[in-house]
Design a protein around this motif. Structure first.
Motif, PDB file in Angstrom:
ATOM      1  N   HIS A  84      -8.764 -15.583  -9.869  1.00  0.00           N
ATOM      2  CA  HIS A  84      -7.581 -15.178  -9.105  1.00  0.00           C
ATOM      3  C   HIS A  84      -7.915 -14.065  -8.113  1.00  0.00           C
ATOM      4  CE1 HIS A  84      -6.839 -11.225 -10.989  1.00  0.00           C
ATOM      5  NE2 HIS A  84      -7.133 -11.773 -12.152  1.00  0.00           N
ATOM      6  N   GLY A  85      -7.026 -13.896  -7.131  1.00  0.00           N
ATOM      7  CA  GLY A  85      -7.183 -12.846  -6.132  1.00  0.00           C
ATOM      8  C   GLY A  85      -6.443 -11.582  -6.508  1.00  0.00           C
ATOM      9  N   GLY A  86      -6.346 -10.672  -5.520  1.00  0.00           N
ATOM     10  CA  GLY A  86      -5.648  -9.414  -5.739  1.00  0.00           C
ATOM     11  C   GLY A  86      -6.417  -8.193  -5.294  1.00  0.00           C
ATOM     12  N   GLY A  87      -7.418  -8.395  -4.430  1.00  0.00           N
ATOM     13  CA  GLY A  87      -8.121  -7.252  -3.867  1.00  0.00           C
ATOM     14  C   GLY A  87      -8.939  -6.451  -4.862  1.00  0.00           C
ATOM     15  N   MET A  88      -9.308  -7.051  -5.982  1.00  0.00           N
ATOM     16  CA  MET A  88     -10.054  -6.411  -7.072  1.00  0.00           C
ATOM     17  C   MET A  88      -9.206  -5.420  -7.857  1.00  0.00           C
ATOM     18  SD  MET A  88     -12.920  -7.909  -6.441  1.00  0.00           S
ATOM     19  CE  MET A  88     -13.935  -8.537  -5.099  1.00  0.00           C
ATOM     20  N   ILE A  89      -7.944  -5.198  -7.431  1.00  0.00           N
ATOM     21  CA  ILE A  89      -7.111  -4.179  -8.066  1.00  0.00           C
ATOM     22  C   ILE A  89      -5.789  -4.749  -8.585  1.00  0.00           C
ATOM     23  CG2 ILE A  89      -8.108  -2.288  -6.725  1.00  0.00           C
ATOM     24  CD1 ILE A  89      -5.667  -2.400  -4.871  1.00  0.00           C
ATOM     25  N   LEU A  90      -5.428  -5.953  -8.188  1.00  0.00           N
ATOM     26  CA  LEU A  90      -4.157  -6.574  -8.560  1.00  0.00           C
ATOM     27  C   LEU A  90      -4.422  -7.962  -9.127  1.00  0.00           C
ATOM     28  CD1 LEU A  90      -2.220  -5.878  -5.216  1.00  0.00           C
ATOM     29  CD2 LEU A  90      -2.144  -4.455  -7.269  1.00  0.00           C
TER      30      LEU A  90
ATOM     31  N   GLN B 242       0.808  -1.211   0.000  1.00  0.00           N
ATOM     32  CA  GLN B 242       0.000   0.000   0.000  1.00  0.00           C
ATOM     33  C   GLN B 242       0.847   1.270   0.000  1.00  0.00           C
ATOM     34  OE1 GLN B 242       0.006  -2.285   2.453  1.00  0.00           O
ATOM     35  NE2 GLN B 242      -0.270  -1.386   4.482  1.00  0.00           N
ATOM     36  N   SER B 243       2.155   1.124   0.267  1.00  0.00           N
ATOM     37  CA  SER B 243       3.033   2.292   0.256  1.00  0.00           C
ATOM     38  C   SER B 243       3.360   2.743  -1.164  1.00  0.00           C
ATOM     39  CB  SER B 243       4.333   1.976   1.004  1.00  0.00           C
ATOM     40  OG  SER B 243       5.066   0.954   0.332  1.00  0.00           O
ATOM     41  N   ILE B 244       2.952   1.953  -2.165  1.00  0.00           N
ATOM     42  CA  ILE B 244       3.173   2.324  -3.567  1.00  0.00           C
ATOM     43  C   ILE B 244       1.880   2.948  -4.084  1.00  0.00           C
ATOM     44  CG2 ILE B 244       3.827   1.503  -5.852  1.00  0.00           C
ATOM     45  CD1 ILE B 244       5.126  -0.914  -4.471  1.00  0.00           C
ATOM     46  N   PRO B 245       1.802   4.271  -4.216  1.00  0.00           N
ATOM     47  CA  PRO B 245       0.525   4.901  -4.549  1.00  0.00           C
ATOM     48  C   PRO B 245       0.076   4.662  -5.991  1.00  0.00           C
ATOM     49  CG  PRO B 245       2.259   6.552  -4.386  1.00  0.00           C
ATOM     50  CD  PRO B 245       2.849   5.261  -3.912  1.00  0.00           C
ATOM     51  N   ASP B 246       1.014   4.561  -6.916  1.00  0.00           N
ATOM     52  CA  ASP B 246       0.643   4.375  -8.315  1.00  0.00           C
ATOM     53  C   ASP B 246       0.211   2.929  -8.540  1.00  0.00           C
ATOM     54  OD1 ASP B 246       0.859   5.490 -11.243  1.00  0.00           O
ATOM     55  OD2 ASP B 246       1.823   3.513 -11.267  1.00  0.00           O
TER      56      ASP B 246
ATOM     57  N   THR C 239      -0.234   1.137 -11.225  1.00  0.00           N
ATOM     58  CA  THR C 239       0.557   0.377 -12.191  1.00  0.00           C
ATOM     59  C   THR C 239       1.838  -0.138 -11.550  1.00  0.00           C
ATOM     60  OG1 THR C 239      -0.338   1.694 -14.014  1.00  0.00           O
ATOM     61  CG2 THR C 239       1.679   0.453 -14.442  1.00  0.00           C
ATOM     62  N   GLU C 240       2.504   0.718 -10.768  1.00  0.00           N
ATOM     63  CA  GLU C 240       3.720   0.304 -10.086  1.00  0.00           C
ATOM     64  C   GLU C 240       3.416  -0.737  -9.006  1.00  0.00           C
ATOM     65  OE1 GLU C 240       5.683   3.750  -8.604  1.00  0.00           O
ATOM     66  OE2 GLU C 240       5.929   4.664 -10.592  1.00  0.00           O
ATOM     67  N   ARG C 241       2.283  -0.569  -8.347  1.00  0.00           N
ATOM     68  CA  ARG C 241       1.910  -1.543  -7.309  1.00  0.00           C
ATOM     69  C   ARG C 241       1.650  -2.913  -7.930  1.00  0.00           C
ATOM     70  NH1 ARG C 241      -2.803  -0.268  -2.949  1.00  0.00           N
ATOM     71  NH2 ARG C 241      -1.845   1.796  -3.176  1.00  0.00           N
ATOM     72  N   ARG C 242       0.990  -2.922  -9.086  1.00  0.00           N
ATOM     73  CA  ARG C 242       0.753  -4.205  -9.760  1.00  0.00           C
ATOM     74  C   ARG C 242       2.070  -4.864 -10.168  1.00  0.00           C
ATOM     75  NH1 ARG C 242      -4.147  -1.642 -13.299  1.00  0.00           N
ATOM     76  NH2 ARG C 242      -5.799  -1.948 -11.741  1.00  0.00           N
ATOM     77  N   ALA C 243       3.009  -4.066 -10.633  1.00  0.00           N
ATOM     78  CA  ALA C 243       4.303  -4.624 -11.019  1.00  0.00           C
ATOM     79  C   ALA C 243       5.023  -5.219  -9.812  1.00  0.00           C
ATOM     80  CB  ALA C 243       5.161  -3.548 -11.676  1.00  0.00           C
ATOM     81  N   ALA C 244       4.952  -4.539  -8.665  1.00  0.00           N
ATOM     82  CA  ALA C 244       5.579  -5.061  -7.455  1.00  0.00           C
ATOM     83  C   ALA C 244       4.901  -6.350  -7.002  1.00  0.00           C
ATOM     84  CB  ALA C 244       5.522  -4.012  -6.348  1.00  0.00           C
ATOM     85  N   ALA C 245       3.577  -6.403  -7.076  1.00  0.00           N
ATOM     86  CA  ALA C 245       2.847  -7.612  -6.696  1.00  0.00           C
ATOM     87  C   ALA C 245       3.188  -8.771  -7.625  1.00  0.00           C
ATOM     88  CB  ALA C 245       1.348  -7.343  -6.707  1.00  0.00           C
TER      89      ALA C 245
END
Length: 316
Positions: free
Chosen positions: A91-97, A27-31, A33-39
């Protein structure tokens, strides 16, 4: 005592390693697209090798009316004659990932262990595509799977639905749509630690604030993005459903150190009260998706043993 102190010690090792690299969690990654890449990078870090007992095929299938087509990935056991049981996988991902690749190893594992044809769906994600786009995509993929059962080598009398976290919430939402629209008949559903209540009012939703994997602040943000400023209905947040009768027999599991613990236990109780045959497992020391982050621990192996046993029994 911190809730982190209640985590199974062996399962905590990869969690602590992740926190060392990312102290505030995803959650510390606000963007987004970047958060999805990290996940995605985290998912690849525990990716299993290819399984020679399973074949994979990607197909494009019709989406909801007026919406884009969907990609599904079809997993088949090698050298098993059909018709076989079918498992529709979300698949999972909080509806966003998340995407097909993020849980490819889990879908492969289930296909091999259970001897089922697994159809995994790629659905649209929030915030770009808020509710009802994700659940409508999942329902459209289920309709295609049921209509294509003969071609896919699936026994239509043994078609189940499976998903974890957001995928668990979408599993129940899709089952509700199938019930209410007179859609495909489902013989079983397995929502794993499902994300089902946007209200964030339970004790566990207040307890889990510093685990680093799907804490309270992350869940509140994800629900806001998923709902897009609109009120939740039962297909978005199945905990809000007034009537659970007529849903397929169910298996749920959740950990004691999971934000979704209390909403999932309450939902399992309501399924039982509605006359739905329901099996519930609550695993001491397990955090959200701990069996995916720490797959080799004794706890994770117990979790998977219970799930696979339930799937084999349900699809026999």
């Amino acid at each position: 005592m911190s809730r982190r102190d209640l985590i199974d010690p062996a399962s905590r090792i990869p969690l602590d390693a992740m926190r060392a690299m990312m102290p505030e969690g995803l959650q510390s990654i606000p963007d987004i697209t970047e958060r999805r890449a990290a996940a995605a990078a985290m998912a690849l870090a525990v990716e299993a090798p290819d399984n020679p007992n399973v074949t994979k095929e990607d197909r494009t299938v019709p989406g909801p009316d007026g919406a884009p087509d969907l990609t599904v990935r079809i997993y088949r056991p090698v050298d098993q004659a059909g018709p076989l049981p079918g498992l529709y996988y979300i698949h999972g991902g909080g509806m966003i990932l998340g995407d097909l690749a993020s849980e490819d190893d889990v879908a492969t594992k289930i296909c091999d262990a259970v001897g089922a044809v697994v159809v995994s769906v790629e659905y649209r994600l929030a915030p770009e595509h808020p509710h009802p786009a994700p659940v409508e995509d999942c329902y459209a993929g289920l309709v295609w799977t049921a209509k294509s059962a003969t071609e896919l080598g699936i026994d239509p009398q043994r078609l189940a639905i499976y998903g974890g976290s957001a995928g668990g919430g979408l599993t129940i939402g899709t089952a509700l749509l199938a019930r209410d629209r007179g859609g495909p008949a489902l013989s079983f559903m397995m929502p794993i630690y499902p994300m089902i209540d946007d209200r964030n009012e339970t004790l566990s939703s207040h307890e889990i604030t510093d685990i680093g994997l799907w804490d309270r602040a992350t869940n509140i943000e994800a629900w806001a993005w998923y709902l897009g400023g609109k009120d939740a209905d039962q297909y978005a947040a199945p905990a809000r459903a007034g009537d659970l009768a007529g849903l397929p027999p169910a298996y749920l599991d959740v950990g004691t150190v999971d934000l979704f613990r209390d909403e999932d236990i309450a939902f399992a109780q309501r399924l039982m009260q509605a006359g739905v045959p329901t099996e519930l497992h609550v695993h001491p020391g397990s955090y959200h998706a701990s069996e995916m982050f720490a797959p080799d621990t004794a706890l994770s192996q117990r979790i998977w043993a219970h799930r696979l046993d339930a799937l084999r029994r349900a699809l026999a």
